[in-house]
Design an enzyme around this catalytic site. Structure first.
Site, short mmCIF file in Angstrom:
data_model
loop_
_atom_site.label_atom_id
_atom_site.label_comp_id
_atom_site.label_asym_id
_atom_site.label_seq_id
_atom_site.Cartn_x
_atom_site.Cartn_y
_atom_site.Cartn_z
N ARG A 64 -1.86 -6.19 -8.11
CA ARG A 64 -0.69 -7.01 -7.79
C ARG A 64 -0.49 -8.16 -8.76
O ARG A 64 0.61 -8.52 -9.10
CB ARG A 64 -0.81 -7.56 -6.36
N SER A 81 -2.92 -8.07 3.18
CA SER A 81 -3.20 -7.83 4.60
C SER A 81 -3.42 -9.15 5.34
O SER A 81 -2.99 -9.31 6.49
CB SER A 81 -4.42 -6.93 4.74
N LYS A 101 -16.01 -8.59 4.48
CA LYS A 101 -14.84 -9.04 5.25
C LYS A 101 -15.03 -8.64 6.70
O LYS A 101 -15.55 -7.56 6.98
CB LYS A 101 -13.57 -8.34 4.75
N HIS A 147 0.84 -1.21 0.00
CA HIS A 147 0.00 0.00 0.00
C HIS A 147 0.87 1.25 0.00
O HIS A 147 0.59 2.22 -0.70
CB HIS A 147 -0.91 0.03 1.24
N1 COA Z 1 -0.28 -4.02 -1.47
C1 COA Z 1 -0.62 -5.01 -0.67
N2 COA Z 1 -1.85 -5.50 -0.60
C2 COA Z 1 -2.76 -4.97 -1.40
C3 COA Z 1 -2.47 -3.93 -2.30
C4 COA Z 1 -1.15 -3.45 -2.31
N3 COA Z 1 -0.77 -2.47 -3.10
N4 COA Z 1 -3.59 -3.62 -2.97
C5 COA Z 1 -4.54 -4.43 -2.52
N5 COA Z 1 -4.04 -5.25 -1.59
C6 COA Z 1 -4.72 -6.32 -0.85
C7 COA Z 1 -5.28 -5.89 0.46
O1 COA Z 1 -4.32 -6.05 1.47
C8 COA Z 1 -6.43 -6.85 0.63
O2 COA Z 1 -5.92 -8.06 1.14
P1 COA Z 1 -6.83 -9.06 2.01
O3 COA Z 1 -7.89 -9.55 1.08
O4 COA Z 1 -5.87 -10.08 2.43
O5 COA Z 1 -7.41 -8.25 3.13
C9 COA Z 1 -6.90 -7.08 -0.80
O6 COA Z 1 -5.84 -6.71 -1.63
C10 COA Z 1 -8.06 -6.23 -1.24
O7 COA Z 1 -8.22 -5.16 -0.36
P2 COA Z 1 -8.63 -3.68 -0.69
O8 COA Z 1 -7.75 -3.08 -1.69
O9 COA Z 1 -8.74 -2.98 0.58
O10 COA Z 1 -9.99 -3.85 -1.38
P3 COA Z 1 -11.33 -4.33 -0.80
O11 COA Z 1 -11.76 -5.39 -1.74
O12 COA Z 1 -11.35 -4.65 0.62
O13 COA Z 1 -12.22 -3.02 -0.96
C11 COA Z 1 -13.13 -1.11 -2.04
C12 COA Z 1 -12.38 -2.40 -2.18
C13 COA Z 1 -12.98 -0.50 -0.70
C14 COA Z 1 -12.52 -0.13 -3.00
C15 COA Z 1 -14.59 -1.39 -2.41
O14 COA Z 1 -15.08 -2.38 -1.55
C16 COA Z 1 -15.47 -0.16 -2.29
O15 COA Z 1 -15.40 0.73 -3.10
N6 COA Z 1 -16.35 -0.12 -1.28
C17 COA Z 1 -17.31 0.95 -1.09
C18 COA Z 1 -18.71 0.53 -1.55
C19 COA Z 1 -18.84 0.65 -3.04
O16 COA Z 1 -18.73 1.71 -3.61
N7 COA Z 1 -19.11 -0.48 -3.68
C20 COA Z 1 -19.23 -0.57 -5.11
C21 COA Z 1 -17.88 -0.82 -5.72
S1 COA Z 1 -18.05 -1.15 -7.42
#
Ligand code: COA
Length: 159
Positions: free
Chosen positions: A91, A129, A42, A18
């Site tokens: 990634r 994560s 989650k 991140h």
């Molecule tokens: N380095 C390390 N890990 C990374 C990373 C990076 N650069 N980019 C993503 N990841 C990992 C995260 O650690 C996480 O790992 P985990 O699954 O082990 O916890 C995983 O990738 C995905 O996490 P994240 O990037 O936080 O995405 P998410 O799927 O939890 O959430 C949102 C995505 C928040 C953008 C999306 O849910 C959202 O927009 N929510 C708001 C509601 C909404 O608008 N919904 C409609 C969307 S179309």
């Protein structure tokens, strides 16, 4: 026009991957808003407050980066912040399908905001994560996976 970008995510906890994305975004956009959201699919380990605190610690040195939280739809939050970019990290190919769908839906709902993807540095591409939490749970060394400013915060959680 100011280039304002929102970097949304669960950041549960934030990692070096991140941080890579934040560094790259900070060098390109005028203002970067890293925003923590609860993903209802989650179960979070860290509270929103804890995640914000960790993100603030690790981004202290970046003048154009701020940390925030939001609820509800990302596109509404992006509009409220007058942002014109959404940042996501990519990634591996496995991330792509979900990211692609999300970007297209967000574009449909808010045509003003463009999604931009960044690759973390290659040495951090495998970090997630969940991996960090699993290693911390078994008292493994997480200092090569997360920024040094937050290593203790994560260790403490799993004591
Ligand atoms: N380095 C390390 N890990 C990374 C990373 C990076 N650069 N980019 C993503 N990841 C990992 C995260 O650690 C996480 O790992 P985990 O699954 O082990 O916890 C995983 O990738 C995905 O996490 P994240 O990037 O936080 O995405 P998410 O799927 O939890 O959430 C949102 C995505 C928040 C953008 C999306 O849910 C959202 O927009 N929510 C708001 C509601 C909404 O608008 N919904 C409609 C969307 S179309």
């Amino acid at each position: 026009m100011m280039k304002i970008a929102v970097y949304p995510g669960s950041f549960d906890p934030p990692t070096l991957g991140h941080l890579d994305v934040i560094k790259k975004a900070s060098s390109i956009f005028d203002r970067v808003i890293v925003s923590v959201v609860e993903n209802p699919n989650k179960k979070a380990t860290f509270s929103k407050k804890e995640r914000v605190r960790m993100l603030k610690k690790m981004t202290k040195g970046f003048k154009n980066v701020e940390v925030d939280t939001f609820k509800g739809l990302l596109v509404n939050y992006v509009k409220k912040k007058r942002a014109n970019f959404i940042i996501r990290g990519l990634r591996a190919v496995s991330d792509f399908e979900y990211e692609f769908q999300m970007a297209l839906i967000n574009k449909k709902l808010n045509p003003q905001a463009e999604t931009v993807w960044f690759l973390p540095f290659i040495e951090h591409i495998y970090i997630s994560s969940s991996i960090v939490k699993e290693i911390a749970k078994y008292k493994g060394n997480i200092s090569c996976l997360v920024p040094e400013e937050i290593v203790e915060d994560i260790r403490r959680k799993f004591k």
